[in-house]
Write a protein that holds these residues in place. Structure first.
Motif, mmCIF file in Angstrom:
data_model
loop_
_atom_site.group_PDB
_atom_site.id
_atom_site.type_symbol
_atom_site.label_atom_id
_atom_site.label_comp_id
_atom_site.label_asym_id
_atom_site.label_seq_id
_atom_site.Cartn_x
_atom_site.Cartn_y
_atom_site.Cartn_z
ATOM 1 N N SER A 48 0.830 -1.196 0.000
ATOM 2 C CA SER A 48 0.000 0.000 0.000
ATOM 3 C C SER A 48 0.872 1.256 0.000
ATOM 4 N N ASP A 49 0.662 2.158 0.930
ATOM 5 C CA ASP A 49 1.410 3.413 0.978
ATOM 6 C C ASP A 49 2.826 3.254 1.513
ATOM 7 N N LYS A 50 3.093 2.150 2.170
ATOM 8 C CA LYS A 50 4.433 1.919 2.714
ATOM 9 C C LYS A 50 5.370 1.577 1.559
ATOM 10 N N GLY A 51 6.592 1.983 1.676
ATOM 11 C CA GLY A 51 7.586 1.633 0.659
ATOM 12 C C GLY A 51 8.041 0.199 0.851
ATOM 13 N N GLY A 52 8.768 -0.304 -0.108
ATOM 14 C CA GLY A 52 9.280 -1.660 0.030
ATOM 15 C C GLY A 52 9.972 -2.109 -1.239
ATOM 16 N N VAL A 53 10.793 -3.105 -1.079
ATOM 17 C CA VAL A 53 11.500 -3.669 -2.215
ATOM 18 C C VAL A 53 10.616 -4.732 -2.853
ATOM 19 N N LYS A 54 10.476 -4.647 -4.163
ATOM 20 C CA LYS A 54 9.674 -5.603 -4.933
ATOM 21 C C LYS A 54 8.269 -5.766 -4.354
ATOM 22 N N ASP A 55 7.632 -4.644 -4.069
ATOM 23 C CA ASP A 55 6.281 -4.708 -3.498
ATOM 24 C C ASP A 55 5.179 -4.506 -4.538
ATOM 25 N N LYS A 56 5.568 -4.321 -5.797
ATOM 26 C CA LYS A 56 4.581 -4.203 -6.868
ATOM 27 C C LYS A 56 4.385 -5.573 -7.500
ATOM 28 N N ARG A 57 3.115 -5.950 -7.719
ATOM 29 C CA ARG A 57 2.787 -7.287 -8.226
ATOM 30 C C ARG A 57 2.038 -7.176 -9.540
ATOM 31 N N CYS A 58 2.388 -8.068 -10.467
ATOM 32 C CA CYS A 58 1.657 -8.178 -11.717
ATOM 33 C C CYS A 58 1.341 -9.650 -11.946
ATOM 34 N N MET A 59 0.053 -9.947 -12.036
ATOM 35 C CA MET A 59 -0.377 -11.308 -12.345
ATOM 36 C C MET A 59 -1.049 -11.264 -13.710
ATOM 37 N N ILE A 60 -0.605 -12.133 -14.606
ATOM 38 C CA ILE A 60 -1.202 -12.209 -15.937
ATOM 39 C C ILE A 60 -1.804 -13.597 -16.106
ATOM 40 N N GLU A 61 -3.072 -13.623 -16.489
ATOM 41 C CA GLU A 61 -3.774 -14.883 -16.723
ATOM 42 C C GLU A 61 -4.185 -14.940 -18.186
ATOM 43 N N ALA A 62 -3.841 -16.029 -18.845
ATOM 44 C CA ALA A 62 -4.207 -16.238 -20.247
ATOM 45 C C ALA A 62 -5.257 -17.339 -20.320
ATOM 46 N N ARG A 63 -6.215 -17.156 -21.205
ATOM 47 C CA ARG A 63 -7.270 -18.151 -21.414
ATOM 48 C C ARG A 63 -7.097 -18.749 -22.817
ATOM 49 N N PRO A 64 -6.284 -19.806 -22.926
ATOM 50 C CA PRO A 64 -6.096 -20.434 -24.231
ATOM 51 C C PRO A 64 -7.330 -21.239 -24.640
ATOM 52 N N VAL A 65 -7.553 -21.330 -25.938
ATOM 53 C CA VAL A 65 -8.659 -22.109 -26.480
ATOM 54 C C VAL A 65 -8.394 -23.590 -26.189
ATOM 55 N N LYS A 66 -9.383 -24.279 -25.643
ATOM 56 C CA LYS A 66 -9.340 -25.719 -25.369
ATOM 57 C C LYS A 66 -8.269 -26.141 -24.364
ATOM 58 N N LEU A 67 -7.778 -25.211 -23.553
ATOM 59 C CA LEU A 67 -6.820 -25.526 -22.489
ATOM 60 C C LEU A 67 -7.255 -24.822 -21.211
ATOM 61 N N GLN A 68 -6.711 -25.282 -20.098
ATOM 62 C CA GLN A 68 -6.968 -24.633 -18.819
ATOM 63 C C GLN A 68 -6.288 -23.263 -18.800
ATOM 64 N N PRO A 69 -6.822 -22.313 -18.022
ATOM 65 C CA PRO A 69 -6.170 -21.003 -17.910
ATOM 66 C C PRO A 69 -4.741 -21.146 -17.376
ATOM 67 N N ILE A 70 -3.886 -20.257 -17.814
ATOM 68 C CA ILE A 70 -2.489 -20.234 -17.388
ATOM 69 C C ILE A 70 -2.243 -18.893 -16.713
ATOM 70 N N ALA A 71 -1.687 -18.915 -15.496
ATOM 71 C CA ALA A 71 -1.431 -17.672 -14.764
ATOM 72 C C ALA A 71 0.013 -17.626 -14.290
ATOM 73 N N VAL A 72 0.585 -16.430 -14.344
ATOM 74 C CA VAL A 72 1.941 -16.200 -13.845
ATOM 75 C C VAL A 72 1.916 -14.933 -12.998
ATOM 76 N N THR A 73 2.853 -14.846 -12.067
ATOM 77 C CA THR A 73 2.957 -13.672 -11.205
ATOM 78 C C THR A 73 4.407 -13.237 -11.135
ATOM 79 N N ALA A 74 4.616 -11.924 -11.102
ATOM 80 C CA ALA A 74 5.961 -11.374 -10.952
ATOM 81 C C ALA A 74 5.894 -10.174 -10.010
ATOM 82 N N PHE A 75 6.995 -9.951 -9.302
ATOM 83 C CA PHE A 75 7.105 -8.828 -8.372
ATOM 84 C C PHE A 75 8.282 -7.957 -8.798
#
Length: 104
Positions: A48-75
């Motif tokens: 939140s408002d506190k500072g920190g190292v690697k405190d920002k998160r990005c999660m990307i989820e892909a919905r491929p045709v005929k496959l289960q969703p694939i998700a990855v996360t990075a900080f």
């Protein structure tokens, strides 16, 4: 391929930032355009408002045709760093998933 952005209450969802990330994803994942129906990007600030190292998160989820969703996360120290790391991860994950599908 539809790209949807979601941010938590600690990240300002600027149109300019969303447009830039959308264009980067469209460019990076163009070869999967007919194989993926939707991409969801979730951006967040873990501390939140506190500072920190690697405190920002990005999660990307892909919905491929005929496959289960694939998700990855990075900080990262910034939203941009987290996004670009997650973008590389999802590209590799999709490559792997579609390569395995061709082997079958």
């Amino acid at each position: 391929m539809k790209i949807q952005f979601n941010t938590d209450k600690n990240i300002e969802g600027h149109e300019r930032l969303e447009k830039f990330f959308t264009s980067e994803l469209e460019k990076d994942l163009a070869r999967f355009d007919d194989k993926v129906t939707r991409i969801e990007v979730h951006l967040g600030d873990e501390n939140s408002d506190k500072g920190g190292v690697k405190d920002k998160r990005c999660m990307i989820e892909a919905r491929p045709v005929k496959l289960q969703p694939i998700a990855v996360t990075a900080f990262g120290d910034s939203i941009e760093k987290a996004f670009f790391q997650a973008s590389e991860k999802i590209k590799k994950a999709l490559n792997t998933a579609f390569d395995k599908q061709q082997v079958r």
